[in-house]
Design a protein around this motif. Structure first.
Motif, PDB file in Angstrom:
ATOM      1  N   GLY A 191      -9.305   4.906  -1.102  1.00  0.00           N
ATOM      2  CA  GLY A 191     -10.658   3.794  -0.907  1.00  0.00           C
ATOM      3  C   GLY A 191     -10.428   2.759  -1.816  1.00  0.00           C
ATOM      4  N   GLN A 192     -11.753   2.399  -1.216  1.00  0.00           N
ATOM      5  CA  GLN A 192     -11.805   0.613  -2.184  1.00  0.00           C
ATOM      6  C   GLN A 192     -12.764   0.907  -3.550  1.00  0.00           C
ATOM      7  N   VAL A 193     -11.662   0.154  -4.400  1.00  0.00           N
ATOM      8  CA  VAL A 193     -12.047   0.402  -6.074  1.00  0.00           C
ATOM      9  C   VAL A 193     -12.318  -0.600  -6.287  1.00  0.00           C
ATOM     10  N   ASP A 194     -13.769  -0.862  -7.185  1.00  0.00           N
ATOM     11  CA  ASP A 194     -14.014  -2.240  -7.197  1.00  0.00           C
ATOM     12  C   ASP A 194     -12.776  -2.777  -8.627  1.00  0.00           C
ATOM     13  N   ALA A 195     -12.737  -1.419 -10.110  1.00  0.00           N
ATOM     14  CA  ALA A 195     -12.361  -2.062 -11.116  1.00  0.00           C
ATOM     15  C   ALA A 195     -12.227  -0.774 -11.109  1.00  0.00           C
ATOM     16  N   ALA A 196     -11.510  -0.755 -12.433  1.00  0.00           N
ATOM     17  CA  ALA A 196     -11.107   0.272 -13.686  1.00  0.00           C
ATOM     18  C   ALA A 196     -11.126   0.060 -14.518  1.00  0.00           C
ATOM     19  N   VAL A 212      -4.898   4.764 -10.780  1.00  0.00           N
ATOM     20  CA  VAL A 212      -4.850   3.771 -10.912  1.00  0.00           C
ATOM     21  C   VAL A 212      -3.709   2.105  -9.610  1.00  0.00           C
ATOM     22  N   VAL A 213      -2.911   3.144  -9.575  1.00  0.00           N
ATOM     23  CA  VAL A 213      -1.678   3.222  -8.895  1.00  0.00           C
ATOM     24  C   VAL A 213      -2.408   3.699  -7.886  1.00  0.00           C
ATOM     25  N   LEU A 214      -2.372   4.607  -7.043  1.00  0.00           N
ATOM     26  CA  LEU A 214      -3.583   4.984  -5.843  1.00  0.00           C
ATOM     27  C   LEU A 214      -4.179   3.868  -5.540  1.00  0.00           C
ATOM     28  N   ALA A 215      -5.408   3.351  -6.420  1.00  0.00           N
ATOM     29  CA  ALA A 215      -5.838   2.311  -5.936  1.00  0.00           C
ATOM     30  C   ALA A 215      -5.194   1.177  -4.962  1.00  0.00           C
ATOM     31  N   THR A 216      -4.562   0.512  -5.704  1.00  0.00           N
ATOM     32  CA  THR A 216      -3.883  -0.645  -5.555  1.00  0.00           C
ATOM     33  C   THR A 216      -2.700  -0.259  -4.374  1.00  0.00           C
ATOM     34  N   GLN A 217      -2.270   1.177  -4.354  1.00  0.00           N
ATOM     35  CA  GLN A 217      -2.269   1.422  -2.617  1.00  0.00           C
ATOM     36  C   GLN A 217      -2.755   1.941  -1.724  1.00  0.00           C
ATOM     37  N   GLY A 218      -3.931   1.087  -1.569  1.00  0.00           N
ATOM     38  CA  GLY A 218      -4.691   1.951  -0.996  1.00  0.00           C
ATOM     39  C   GLY A 218      -5.277   3.300  -0.164  1.00  0.00           C
ATOM     40  N   LYS A 219      -5.497   4.204  -0.767  1.00  0.00           N
ATOM     41  CA  LYS A 219      -4.889   5.584  -0.825  1.00  0.00           C
ATOM     42  C   LYS A 219      -6.054   6.582  -1.208  1.00  0.00           C
TER      43      LYS A 219
END
Length: 269
Positions: free
Chosen positions: A27-32, A18-25
């Motif tokens: 790729g694009q993630v739609d939801a957790a 989740v942290v990496l997703a918010t940092q853009g590391k």
């Protein structure tokens, strides 16, 4: 465009995702997606961490964290603990231990996590021809678990932590560098996969949860005895939980082994 979601279990590895997703590391993630098997089943600290901390933290950074539940056809929410308490069938949905210590069949993951996530994916556009990408938080110290997974009709599994070559300790550092506390291990408090040290620490530090586990084990065996069936247990020792785990554990280590959890969201799959 295909959905891309994180299988979020509320533990270390999936929190790092989740942290990496918010940092853009990653790729694009739609939801957790947090498939909660029940407030009466999940460890209370996990539920608090997800609801009070991660949901608002991730939302502030543009990533929704959805809490999902298993629902009956009537719309009523079913919990894993509730099924165990009400269960009148001969089979049990958790991998209780046989008298020889071997685990029984496990249906809890499919019924209360995988199928719940699949239902959400289908409702949000996933199909057999347009599968969702589901990100699983296996780190390098448990890469062998990838071989134990099988993809479903509506999902393609991805393992970003392996791609980034991150282990569990790396994941903790990712979380801490984001200014967040490291979450507790994620698992049902009565899970038969708990190691003895974890049970012992629960008896010492969380006596209410330990007592509830003892009562649940007794209830399951009372019903099995009425059917002429062998007893089953929550540990591998072939005896009741309160007999298998010593009452006083003053010298337990502060940390139990880091391999005993459902941190990745899909519970040992």
């Amino acid at each position: 465009m295909s959905l891309r979601v994180i299988s979020y279990g509320g533990g270390v590895q999936s929190t790092a995702l989740v942290v990496l997703a918010t940092q853009g590391k990653i790729g694009q993630v739609d939801a957790a997606l947090f498939a909660n098997v029940g407030d009466d089943s999940e460890h209370p600290e996990t539920v608090r961490y997800v609801r009070d901390l991660m949901v608002p933290w991730a939302a502030d950074r543009g990533l929704p964290v959805h809490e999902l539940h298993r629902q009956k056809r009537t719309g009523e929410v079913e919990t894993l603990y509730g099924r165990l308490v009400k269960n009148d069938s001969r089979s049990l949905p958790i991998p209780v231990r046989m008298p020889n210590g071997a685990p029984g069949r496990r249906g809890c993951t499919d019924d209360f996590k995988v199928s719940v996530v699949t239902k959400w994916l289908k409702a949000n556009g996933a199909s057999k021809s347009n599968k969702a990408n589901v990100l699983i938080g296996f780190s390098t110290d448990e890469a062998h678990r990838v071989n134990n997974q099988s993809e479903r009709d509506y999902e393609l599994l991805q393992h970003p932590l392996l791609d980034l070559r991150l282990n569990r300790e790396d994941c903790k550092r990712v979380i801490e560098r984001a200014g967040l506390p490291v979450p507790p291990k994620s698992a049902c408090y009565f899970c038969p996969f708990h190691r003895p040290a974890q049970w012992a620490r629960m008896r010492r530090d969380e006596p209410d949860l330990f007592s509830r586990s003892v009562k649940l084990e007794r209830l399951m065996n009372k019903r099995r005895a009425a059917r002429g069936m062998d007893s089953v247990y929550l540990t591998r020792f072939g005896k009741p939980l309160d007999e298998a785990i010593a009452e006083r554990q003053p010298d337990l280590p502060l940390e139990a082994p880091d391999t005993d959890s459902c941190d990745e969201g899909y519970c040992w799959t």
